[in-house]
Design a protein around this motif. Structure first.
Motif, PDB file in Angstrom:
ATOM      1  N   CYS A  66       0.838  -1.159  -0.041  1.00 29.08           N
ATOM      2  CA  CYS A  66       0.077   0.011  -0.052  1.00 29.08           C
ATOM      3  C   CYS A  66       0.870   1.363   0.064  1.00 29.08           C
ATOM      4  O   CYS A  66       0.319   2.284  -0.448  1.00 29.08           O
ATOM      5  CB  CYS A  66      -0.839   0.033   1.101  1.00 29.08           C
ATOM      6  SG  CYS A  66      -0.002   0.300   2.490  1.00 29.08           S
ATOM      7  N   GLN A 117       1.859   3.078   2.389  1.00 23.79           N
ATOM      8  CA  GLN A 117       0.878   4.015   3.474  1.00 23.79           C
ATOM      9  C   GLN A 117       0.997   3.509   4.891  1.00 23.79           C
ATOM     10  O   GLN A 117       0.304   3.943   5.645  1.00 23.79           O
ATOM     11  CB  GLN A 117      -0.363   4.278   3.111  1.00 23.79           C
ATOM     12  CG  GLN A 117      -0.607   4.890   1.696  1.00 23.79           C
ATOM     13  CD  GLN A 117      -1.972   4.765   1.264  1.00 23.79           C
ATOM     14  OE1 GLN A 117      -2.926   4.752   2.062  1.00 23.79           O
ATOM     15  NE2 GLN A 117      -2.019   4.465   0.079  1.00 23.79           N
ATOM     16  N   CYS A 125      -7.614  11.207   1.316  1.00 28.48           N
ATOM     17  CA  CYS A 125      -7.899   9.957   0.991  1.00 28.48           C
ATOM     18  C   CYS A 125      -6.671   8.889   0.891  1.00 28.48           C
ATOM     19  O   CYS A 125      -5.609   9.420   0.654  1.00 28.48           O
ATOM     20  CB  CYS A 125      -8.411   9.980  -0.671  1.00 28.48           C
ATOM     21  SG  CYS A 125      -8.947   8.472  -1.351  1.00 28.48           S
ATOM     22  N   LEU A 126      -6.575   7.896   1.316  1.00 27.83           N
ATOM     23  CA  LEU A 126      -5.780   6.749   1.253  1.00 27.83           C
ATOM     24  C   LEU A 126      -4.605   7.320   2.131  1.00 27.83           C
ATOM     25  O   LEU A 126      -3.398   7.453   1.776  1.00 27.83           O
ATOM     26  CB  LEU A 126      -5.189   6.224   0.121  1.00 27.83           C
ATOM     27  CG  LEU A 126      -6.216   5.874  -0.907  1.00 27.83           C
ATOM     28  CD1 LEU A 126      -5.455   5.531  -2.332  1.00 27.83           C
ATOM     29  CD2 LEU A 126      -6.611   4.219  -0.387  1.00 27.83           C
ATOM     30  N   ARG A 173      -3.694  10.370   2.694  1.00 24.61           N
ATOM     31  CA  ARG A 173      -2.972  11.549   2.012  1.00 24.61           C
ATOM     32  C   ARG A 173      -3.780  12.845   1.931  1.00 24.61           C
ATOM     33  O   ARG A 173      -5.010  12.430   1.215  1.00 24.61           O
ATOM     34  CB  ARG A 173      -2.368  11.019   0.698  1.00 24.61           C
ATOM     35  CG  ARG A 173      -1.419   9.849   0.743  1.00 24.61           C
ATOM     36  CD  ARG A 173      -0.730   9.742  -0.634  1.00 24.61           C
ATOM     37  NE  ARG A 173      -0.100   8.412  -0.434  1.00 24.61           N
ATOM     38  CZ  ARG A 173       0.793   7.883  -1.332  1.00 24.61           C
ATOM     39  NH1 ARG A 173       0.906   8.450  -2.495  1.00 24.61           N
ATOM     40  NH2 ARG A 173       1.316   6.706  -1.305  1.00 24.61           N
ATOM     41  N   ASP A 189     -12.064   9.585  -2.809  1.00 25.65           N
ATOM     42  CA  ASP A 189     -11.872   9.955  -4.074  1.00 25.65           C
ATOM     43  C   ASP A 189     -10.300  10.026  -4.321  1.00 25.65           C
ATOM     44  O   ASP A 189      -9.880  11.139  -3.824  1.00 25.65           O
ATOM     45  CB  ASP A 189     -12.563  11.387  -4.253  1.00 25.65           C
ATOM     46  CG  ASP A 189     -12.349  12.006  -5.355  1.00 25.65           C
ATOM     47  OD1 ASP A 189     -11.794  11.439  -6.270  1.00 25.65           O
ATOM     48  OD2 ASP A 189     -12.788  13.588  -5.287  1.00 25.65           O
ATOM     49  N   GLU A 190      -9.822   9.194  -5.021  1.00 26.62           N
ATOM     50  CA  GLU A 190      -8.354   9.178  -5.363  1.00 26.62           C
ATOM     51  C   GLU A 190      -7.769  10.372  -6.374  1.00 26.62           C
ATOM     52  O   GLU A 190      -6.723  10.770  -6.466  1.00 26.62           O
ATOM     53  CB  GLU A 190      -7.968   7.885  -5.791  1.00 26.62           C
ATOM     54  CG  GLU A 190      -7.756   6.835  -4.873  1.00 26.62           C
ATOM     55  CD  GLU A 190      -7.077   5.341  -5.307  1.00 26.62           C
ATOM     56  OE1 GLU A 190      -5.987   5.593  -5.952  1.00 26.62           O
ATOM     57  OE2 GLU A 190      -7.719   4.356  -5.231  1.00 26.62           O
ATOM     58  N   LEU A 193      -5.856  13.261  -5.113  1.00 28.82           N
ATOM     59  CA  LEU A 193      -4.456  13.298  -4.842  1.00 28.82           C
ATOM     60  C   LEU A 193      -3.539  13.471  -6.179  1.00 28.82           C
ATOM     61  O   LEU A 193      -2.351  13.695  -6.140  1.00 28.82           O
ATOM     62  CB  LEU A 193      -3.977  11.782  -4.566  1.00 28.82           C
ATOM     63  CG  LEU A 193      -4.856  11.115  -3.226  1.00 28.82           C
ATOM     64  CD1 LEU A 193      -4.464   9.739  -3.052  1.00 28.82           C
ATOM     65  CD2 LEU A 193      -4.627  12.005  -1.863  1.00 28.82           C
ATOM     66  N   HIS A 194      -4.134  13.318  -7.284  1.00 32.60           N
ATOM     67  CA  HIS A 194      -3.366  13.452  -8.529  1.00 32.60           C
ATOM     68  C   HIS A 194      -3.429  14.826  -9.376  1.00 32.60           C
ATOM     69  O   HIS A 194      -4.509  15.203  -9.915  1.00 32.60           O
ATOM     70  CB  HIS A 194      -3.779  12.115  -9.212  1.00 32.60           C
ATOM     71  CG  HIS A 194      -3.489  10.805  -8.755  1.00 32.60           C
ATOM     72  ND1 HIS A 194      -2.326  10.541  -8.104  1.00 32.60           N
ATOM     73  CD2 HIS A 194      -4.266  10.205  -8.420  1.00 32.60           C
ATOM     74  CE1 HIS A 194      -2.449   9.351  -7.793  1.00 32.60           C
ATOM     75  NE2 HIS A 194      -3.621   9.046  -7.706  1.00 32.60           N
TER      76      HIS A 194
END
Lengths: 150, 445
Positions: free
Chosen positions: A38, A40, B122-123, B125, B165-166, B169-170
């Motif tokens: 992952c 993370q 998200c995740l 981050r 909502d990834e 991050l990008h």
């Protein structure tokens, strides 16, 4: 930057970018038992031992580890074989992706708390995820390894 | 009124062309970004710089979209943020022009937040867009144009809004980056050396503690200052205080027998539920405090225990004051002090899984002198329930109906918010249950 580490007891110099994480360094130097998951700190497949403590290598900057000892599963070969044997006997092994880190975690647990109770085993391994087995057979294998006096 | 500020002042040096003009499904990246935020704002301000003319042409005909020129675009992104804020009124979303696919639900979740400054996550981050109230925008305008959003964010309590909502991050640059960008790594030998560096370049310097959450917050830093050789990592008792070196890991706290007494035990309980042992070996108490993380399970018990922070230059500061202040000067946290006062404590955090952040946490400490109730993961930063505490402190007779009243007051005086983990209403109901349970436990009822 040059960073000197003791990787599996052997002094080695690594050439790293200051922003590089230990996971990337180890894999760049062909230590492929340390898996990329992952990234993370959640899945545990990148776990290594820093001195005697388990850490997620995906979140530690290599440059901060000057002079420290890093152990991967290659550094505990004999114990890892023993752990693998119990995993095999209990059918606790499927795809094998989580196994190297899991073996390190179990090895570290035996050193820190050889008399670990069922709950303590679960708590110690909470950060080592396995997507195949459902943990029951692994739990049995770990208990047998902890009880092994050799 | 909410407005959208879209940052489009850059030169796109990586791609060598105006990356915002690149076409995707028949429209430019910039137009996609504008369309993503448009349903949630009254108007959109696009702050352009190097490609001003091209951008103006690109968005021609789009309703409620204004393009403004940032004369100072070469001094960096923060100057574009300020230009946008100067041209706006009301609350704002701030979004880079190359972040086109943020989901509608993310904007809604941010609007449903309560703090003046909100960032989606998200995740584990942080991502885009940032939400800022008008009041905070005014403070942002007082910063020098050479500052940056990270530093501004660190001066104010941030509400981390969890979203699924990834896309947050990008942006197009992060797709190219896989490592943290650090120009210089400085492992200091003295506190003075660290302090000097931090104050010489307060914007470009970043002091790292355990580094467990670094990936969550930092992508680029000019000088990374490592204080592992000069800040202590042990726990000891001196006089009537427990001293925890700022570099003490959460795993050390979990195993310390010095914290087995009185209310202090709630700090151990809280530390033991932070992720897994591996992460706890990295995470430090200093990092947990200095990050002022709203999701922290460590800050609430420290607040309940009336923790004192010891800084290199400023000396002693109450944790409660530290969490509320917005200071610009840089200092180094050396120790966290916990007064040893006979009493009892209660801690409970509710999580969906062991490795998740808490939905809610309740910390209560009862001593002969006073009672303290703290609610954490609201999901904003932890708060003390001062009215409820006062009621308890002044009470002559404490029985179950009275504690119920105290629990109701405690949960009425703090705000609860909604995020991907739970709604505000759910949090409030659950908090009431645990506050009452905790009060009954510490009063032996």
């Amino acid at each position: 930057m040059k960073v000197e580490l003791y990787l599996n007891q052997k002094k080695q110099v690594f050439d790293v970018d200051p922003g590089e994480y230990l996971l990337d360094t180890l894999r760049r130097y062909d230590i492929l038992s340390v898996k990329r998951g992952c990234e993370q700190t959640s899945c545990g497949v990148c776990s290594v031992l820093l001195d005697s403590d388990m850490i997620p290598s995906c979140s530690v900057l290599t440059v901060r580890l000057q002079g420290r000892h890093i152990t991967t599963v290659e550094g505990i070969e004999e114990e890892a074989a023993k752990i693998a044997s119990y995993f095999g006997q209990e059918g606790a092994d499927q795809c094998g992706f989580c196994n190297p880190a899991m073996a390190l975690a179990v090895y570290s647990l035996k050193h820190k708390n050889p008399q670990a109770t069922d709950l303590e085993i679960k708590e110690y391994l909470v950060g080592n995820l396995c997507r195949c087995t459902g943990y029951q057979s692994q739990h049995l294998a770990i208990k047998r390894y902890l009880e092994d006096p050799s | 009124m909410v407005q959208g500020i879209i940052l489009a002042g850059g030169k796109s040096t990586r791609t060598g062309q105006n990356k915002l003009a690149l076409s995707f499904h028949g429209q430019s990246i910039l137009r996609h970004t504008i369309l993503s935020v448009a349903p949630f704002v009254h108007s959109v301000i696009v702050v352009a710089g190097h490609y001003y003319e091209d951008i103006k042409k690109d968005v021609e005909g789009m309703k409620h979209v204004h393009v403004v020129y940032n004369e100072m675009y070469e001094s960096g992104m923060f100057s574009s943020v300020q230009k946008g804020l100067r041209c706006s009124s009301g609350d704002v979303f701030i979004l880079p022009g190359d972040c086109p696919f943020v989901l509608p639900s993310t904007f809604t979740s941010l609007l449903n937040g309560t703090a003046p400054l909100r960032v989606p996550s998200c995740l584990n981050r942080f991502g885009h867009p940032m939400f800022m109230t008008e009041e905070l925008a005014k403070l942002c305008l007082q910063e020098p144009p050479t500052s940056n959003l990270r530093q501004f964010r660190q001066m104010h309590p941030v509400e981390i809004v969890e979203v699924m909502d990834e896309a947050i991050l990008h942006d197009m640059d992060t797709l190219e980056r896989s490592i943290m960008k650090i120009n210089e790594y400085l492992r200091v030998k003295t506190l003075e050396e660290a302090h000097h560096q931090m104050n010489q370049d307060p914007i470009g310097s970043y002091l790292i503690a355990g580094g467990a959450w670094t990936k969550l917050t930092i992508k680029e830093v000019k000088t990374l200052i490592d204080v592992q050789d000069v800040v202590k990592n042990h726990i000891e008792i001196k006089g009537h205080m427990v001293h925890l070196g700022a570099m003490t890991s959460l795993e050390q706290i979990v195993h310390s027998t010095l914290l087995d007494y009185h209310g202090l035990v709630i700090l151990k309980q809280a530390a033991s539920i932070v992720m897994a042992p591996g992460v706890r070996n990295l995470a430090t108490i200093g990092g947990s405090v200095m990050g002022k993380y709203a999701f922290s399970d460590i800050i609430p018990p420290l607040l309940a225990l009336h923790a004192i922070l010891v800084f290199h230059k400023r000396g002693n500061v109450w944790l409660q004051d530290f969490l509320q202040e917005q200071r610009k000067d840089q200092d180094i946290l050396l120790e966290v002090l916990l007064p040893i006062v006979p009493g009892v404590g209660y801690f409970h955090a509710m999580k969906k899984t062991a490795l998740d952040f808490s939905i809610i946490s309740v910390s209560i400490v009862k001593t002969n002198q006073r009672n303290t109730i703290v609610i954490g993961s609201r999901p904003s930063i932890a708060l003390r329930c001062l009215q409820a505490e006062q009621l308890l402190n002044e009470a002559d007779i404490v029985d179950e109906p009275f504690l119920e009243e105290v629990a109701n007051i405690a949960c009425s005086e703090v705000d609860f918010g909604t995020n991907v983990r739970a709604s505000a209403e759910y949090r409030k109901q659950i908090a009431k249950v645990y506050v009452l349970r905790g009060l009954k436990e510490v009063y032996g009822l």
